[in-house]
Scaffold this motif. Structure first.
Motif, PDB file in Angstrom:
ATOM      1  N   LEU A  13      40.277 -33.923  60.372  1.00 49.77           N
ATOM      2  CA  LEU A  13      39.449 -35.049  60.798  1.00 49.77           C
ATOM      3  C   LEU A  13      38.652 -35.637  59.647  1.00 49.77           C
ATOM      4  N   ALA A  14      38.407 -34.818  58.605  1.00 48.64           N
ATOM      5  CA  ALA A  14      37.680 -35.286  57.425  1.00 48.64           C
ATOM      6  C   ALA A  14      38.582 -35.961  56.408  1.00 48.64           C
ATOM      7  N   GLY A  15      39.892 -36.012  56.675  1.00 48.97           N
ATOM      8  CA  GLY A  15      40.820 -36.629  55.737  1.00 48.97           C
ATOM      9  C   GLY A  15      41.480 -35.662  54.790  1.00 48.97           C
ATOM     10  N   GLU A  16      41.408 -34.369  55.109  1.00 47.63           N
ATOM     11  CA  GLU A  16      42.025 -33.287  54.346  1.00 47.63           C
ATOM     12  C   GLU A  16      41.573 -33.239  52.887  1.00 47.63           C
ATOM     13  N   PRO A  17      40.271 -33.201  52.652  1.00 47.94           N
ATOM     14  CA  PRO A  17      39.772 -33.048  51.278  1.00 47.94           C
ATOM     15  C   PRO A  17      40.012 -31.641  50.757  1.00 47.94           C
ATOM     16  N   ALA A  18      39.943 -31.487  49.433  1.00 52.83           N
ATOM     17  CA  ALA A  18      40.170 -30.181  48.817  1.00 52.83           C
ATOM     18  C   ALA A  18      38.880 -29.426  48.571  1.00 52.83           C
ATOM     19  N   ARG A  19      37.752 -30.134  48.538  1.00 52.54           N
ATOM     20  CA  ARG A  19      36.476 -29.501  48.200  1.00 52.54           C
ATOM     21  C   ARG A  19      35.529 -29.598  49.384  1.00 52.54           C
ATOM     22  N   ALA A  20      34.720 -28.567  49.541  1.00 53.17           N
ATOM     23  CA  ALA A  20      33.806 -28.556  50.687  1.00 53.17           C
ATOM     24  C   ALA A  20      32.562 -27.736  50.403  1.00 53.17           C
ATOM     25  N   VAL A  21      31.462 -28.199  50.954  1.00 50.89           N
ATOM     26  CA  VAL A  21      30.251 -27.383  51.081  1.00 50.89           C
ATOM     27  C   VAL A  21      30.180 -26.932  52.529  1.00 50.89           C
ATOM     28  N   LEU A  22      30.079 -25.649  52.740  1.00 55.02           N
ATOM     29  CA  LEU A  22      29.937 -25.085  54.081  1.00 55.02           C
ATOM     30  C   LEU A  22      28.521 -24.552  54.255  1.00 55.02           C
ATOM     31  N   GLY A  23      27.943 -24.826  55.392  1.00 48.93           N
ATOM     32  CA  GLY A  23      26.654 -24.237  55.701  1.00 48.93           C
ATOM     33  C   GLY A  23      26.811 -22.784  56.098  1.00 48.93           C
ATOM     34  N   ARG A  24      25.756 -22.021  55.880  1.00 52.00           N
ATOM     35  CA  ARG A  24      25.747 -20.634  56.324  1.00 52.00           C
ATOM     36  C   ARG A  24      24.319 -20.278  56.738  1.00 52.00           C
ATOM     37  N   PRO A  25      24.156 -19.377  57.704  1.00 55.94           N
ATOM     38  CA  PRO A  25      22.813 -18.924  58.061  1.00 55.94           C
ATOM     39  C   PRO A  25      22.214 -18.104  56.934  1.00 55.94           C
ATOM     40  N   VAL A  26      20.913 -17.938  56.956  1.00 53.22           N
ATOM     41  CA  VAL A  26      20.283 -17.097  55.943  1.00 53.22           C
ATOM     42  C   VAL A  26      20.846 -15.685  56.028  1.00 53.22           C
ATOM     43  N   PHE A  27      21.008 -15.195  57.241  1.00 55.20           N
ATOM     44  CA  PHE A  27      21.667 -13.907  57.444  1.00 55.20           C
ATOM     45  C   PHE A  27      22.739 -14.067  58.520  1.00 55.20           C
ATOM     46  N   PHE A  28      23.996 -13.813  58.157  1.00 52.29           N
ATOM     47  CA  PHE A  28      25.025 -13.675  59.179  1.00 52.29           C
ATOM     48  C   PHE A  28      24.757 -12.411  60.002  1.00 52.29           C
ATOM     49  N   VAL A  29      24.312 -11.374  59.302  1.00 47.02           N
ATOM     50  CA  VAL A  29      24.048 -10.065  59.910  1.00 47.02           C
ATOM     51  C   VAL A  29      22.687  -9.592  59.419  1.00 47.02           C
ATOM     52  N   ASP A  30      21.809  -9.228  60.325  1.00 43.69           N
ATOM     53  CA  ASP A  30      20.464  -8.802  59.948  1.00 43.69           C
ATOM     54  C   ASP A  30      20.471  -7.411  59.329  1.00 43.69           C
ATOM     55  N   GLY A  31      19.806  -7.271  58.186  1.00 47.58           N
ATOM     56  CA  GLY A  31      19.532  -5.955  57.625  1.00 47.58           C
ATOM     57  C   GLY A  31      20.724  -5.202  57.090  1.00 47.58           C
ATOM     58  N   GLU A  32      21.875  -5.870  56.935  1.00 45.01           N
ATOM     59  CA  GLU A  32      23.070  -5.198  56.413  1.00 45.01           C
ATOM     60  C   GLU A  32      23.704  -6.098  55.356  1.00 45.01           C
ATOM     61  N   PRO A  33      23.227  -6.016  54.103  1.00 52.35           N
ATOM     62  CA  PRO A  33      23.708  -6.912  53.047  1.00 52.35           C
ATOM     63  C   PRO A  33      25.221  -6.887  52.848  1.00 52.35           C
ATOM     64  N   ALA A  34      25.828  -5.720  52.964  1.00 58.00           N
ATOM     65  CA  ALA A  34      27.269  -5.634  52.749  1.00 58.00           C
ATOM     66  C   ALA A  34      28.027  -6.422  53.813  1.00 58.00           C
ATOM     67  N   ARG A  35      27.616  -6.277  55.069  1.00 55.35           N
ATOM     68  CA  ARG A  35      28.285  -7.029  56.132  1.00 55.35           C
ATOM     69  C   ARG A  35      27.988  -8.516  56.032  1.00 55.35           C
ATOM     70  N   ASP A  36      26.784  -8.849  55.577  1.00 56.01           N
ATOM     71  CA  ASP A  36      26.437 -10.254  55.408  1.00 56.01           C
ATOM     72  C   ASP A  36      27.322 -10.894  54.341  1.00 56.01           C
ATOM     73  N   ALA A  37      27.497 -10.200  53.218  1.00 53.87           N
ATOM     74  CA  ALA A  37      28.372 -10.714  52.159  1.00 53.87           C
ATOM     75  C   ALA A  37      29.819 -10.802  52.646  1.00 53.87           C
ATOM     76  N   ALA A  38      30.226  -9.823  53.447  1.00 55.23           N
ATOM     77  CA  ALA A  38      31.592  -9.851  53.991  1.00 55.23           C
ATOM     78  C   ALA A  38      31.792 -11.053  54.905  1.00 55.23           C
ATOM     79  N   ALA A  39      30.760 -11.410  55.679  1.00 54.63           N
ATOM     80  CA  ALA A  39      30.871 -12.551  56.584  1.00 54.63           C
ATOM     81  C   ALA A  39      31.117 -13.841  55.808  1.00 54.63           C
ATOM     82  N   GLN A  40      30.366 -14.050  54.708  1.00 51.86           N
ATOM     83  CA  GLN A  40      30.605 -15.255  53.909  1.00 51.86           C
ATOM     84  C   GLN A  40      31.991 -15.224  53.285  1.00 51.86           C
ATOM     85  N   ALA A  41      32.400 -14.057  52.800  1.00 54.50           N
ATOM     86  CA  ALA A  41      33.734 -13.944  52.199  1.00 54.50           C
ATOM     87  C   ALA A  41      34.823 -14.244  53.227  1.00 54.50           C
ATOM     88  N   GLN A  42      34.628 -13.786  54.468  1.00 55.43           N
ATOM     89  CA  GLN A  42      35.611 -14.054  55.518  1.00 55.43           C
ATOM     90  C   GLN A  42      35.680 -15.544  55.839  1.00 55.43           C
TER      91      GLN A  42
END
Length: 424
Positions: free
Chosen positions: A114-143
């Motif tokens: 719908l955006a015209g199939e661009p190659a570059r993007a900024v994605l929003g993310r919450p401050v914490f995907f997962v509370d109090g678990e930095p490893a899982r939070d980093a994994a969420a952004q990586a996923q």
């Protein structure tokens, strides 16, 4: 190279792209709509195409479910990020299965198209995907990044959602002739409540590097879907046996009820063995009508509809009025009252935790509440009067501003994407 900004929300999503005249615009994702529910409906029947199994997105997905098509409605996909579910396969009807990561990727692919199939993007993310678990939070952004790259994005950048909202507030403040301010952004959506304290102003808006203007960011994994769950448990599911005491004097098991009130777990309640187990528990109920209602929900797969009615009831009481919930699709003539008091009692602990997190953010910035010049509210759950009034009470000197509840983050992400990519 074309670029876009994507606010992939728990409940709703939005996309910003360059307008060709040096500014950004929000994409019309559905006819007349700049935001789209983060929802996918998998049809049980129909041939696969180049994109995979037959699906509907957004409002069309919700409509397919409401109209009774055979299949599976998926919502709150963002809640899966950072959990082990992301690599698991779930039944989507018709003997078909889909990996949760492919469900997320399929929705992002729709947004990219719908955006015209661009190659570059900024994605929003919450401050914490997962509370109090930095490893899982980093994994969420990586996923999430892996899903974005899987559908064709080659350059993926991230920005905190409340900081993006601060950029949107900054542009509004500049248009109104306001000078430098310290703003507390409250982005309270479907899955998380996020806060940032940002120094904004006409001169600062020209800078690409804004790290020094970001005084603190904090958040908690409590928001709209949690409100819906508590409303459903307190206001609806007690008529189905939740918290009821059986003839033995013991309270009925609560696990099934919690799953019925959690969007991404509702489908697990329909497993044949689970349904058979609860069918055999009729003698555990003091009120056999409650058992009959529960079995109707399980056997006719009405859990998502029940959750939707709880969400509607939350919206109805959000302005301070009592309401009723029509459940005649479960039992003829069944209408349950829901008072504002019941809602307040059900949500109080969550509201207090969110407000406390706002004040923790101020403390992290080394500031006192009186030093906050403005409160900027965005996100779908800021329509809840009890929450907004309660938060504003702690900052009596601050100007109270409400942004576009569903599009402020996408607009701010677009401003950030423009600064990153427009001259690249």
């Amino acid at each position: 190279m074309p670029f876009c900004a994507i606010d992939f929300g728990t409940s709703n999503s939005a996309v910003a792209v360059p307008d060709g005249a040096g500014a950004m615009r929000l994409v019309e994702l559905e006819p007349g709509q700049r935001t789209m529910p983060t929802a996918v409906f998998y049809f049980s029947e129909g041939p696969h195409d180049a994109d995979g199994p037959p699906r509907a997105f957004g409002r069309a997905a919700v409509a397919a479910y409401v109209e009774g098509h055979d299949g599976r409605l998926m919502r709150s996909m963002k809640s899966i990020l950072g959990s082990s579910l992301i690599d698991q396969t779930t039944d989507v009807g018709g003997g078909r299965g889909a990996r949760y990561s492919d469900i997320v990727a399929g929705y992002l692919k729709r947004l990219r198209r719908l955006a015209g199939e661009p190659a570059r993007a900024v994605l929003g993310r919450p401050v914490f995907f997962v509370d109090g678990e930095p490893a899982r939070d980093a994994a969420a952004q990586a996923q999430l990044e892996a899903c974005a790259r899987a559908v064709g994005f080659t350059d993926v950048q991230f920005q905190y959602e409340p900081i993006a909202a601060a950029f949107d507030f900054e542009q509004q403040a500049i248009r109104e002739g306001r000078g430098e301010q310290i703003v507390l952004v409250a982005d309270i959506g479907g899955g998380t409540s996020d806060f940032s304290i940002v120094r904004v102003g006409p001169e600062r808006a020209q800078r690409l590097a804004r790290r020094d203007d970001i005084l603190a960011s904090h958040g908690v994994h409590i928001a709209g879907t949690d409100f819906d769950r508590h409303i459903e448990l307190a206001g609806l599911l007690q008529a189905f046996g939740y918290k009821a005491t059986g003839p033995s004097g013991r309270e009925l098991p609560s696990g099934l009820y919690f799953d019925l009130a959690t969007w991404h777990l509702i489908n697990t309640c329909y497993a044949p063995l689970r349904v058979a187990e609860w069918r055999g528990m009729k003698s555990w109920f003091s009120d056999v009508r409650q058992h009959a209602r529960l079995m109707t929900v399980l056997e006719e797969r009405l859990g998502h509809e029940l959750a939707a009615r709880a969400e509607g009831a939350k919206i109805a009481v959000s302005g301070g009025a009592d309401t009723t919930v029509d459940l005649s699709h479960v039992e003829a003539g069944l209408v349950l009252p829901l008072s504002e008091r019941t809602a307040v009692d059900a949500l109080r602990a969550d509201l207090d935790r969110i407000i406390s997190t706002a004040h923790e953010t101020v403390a992290l910035a080394g500031l006192a509440p009186r030093q906050i010049n403005a409160l900027y509210f965005t996100g779908g759950s800021t329509g809840l009067r009890l929450l907004v009034d309660g938060m504003a009470a702690g900052f009596p000197r601050a100007l109270r501003v409400t942004g576009d509840r569903f599009a402020s983050v996408a607009t701010g992400l677009g401003l950030h994407a423009q600064r990153l990519f427009a001259k690249a």
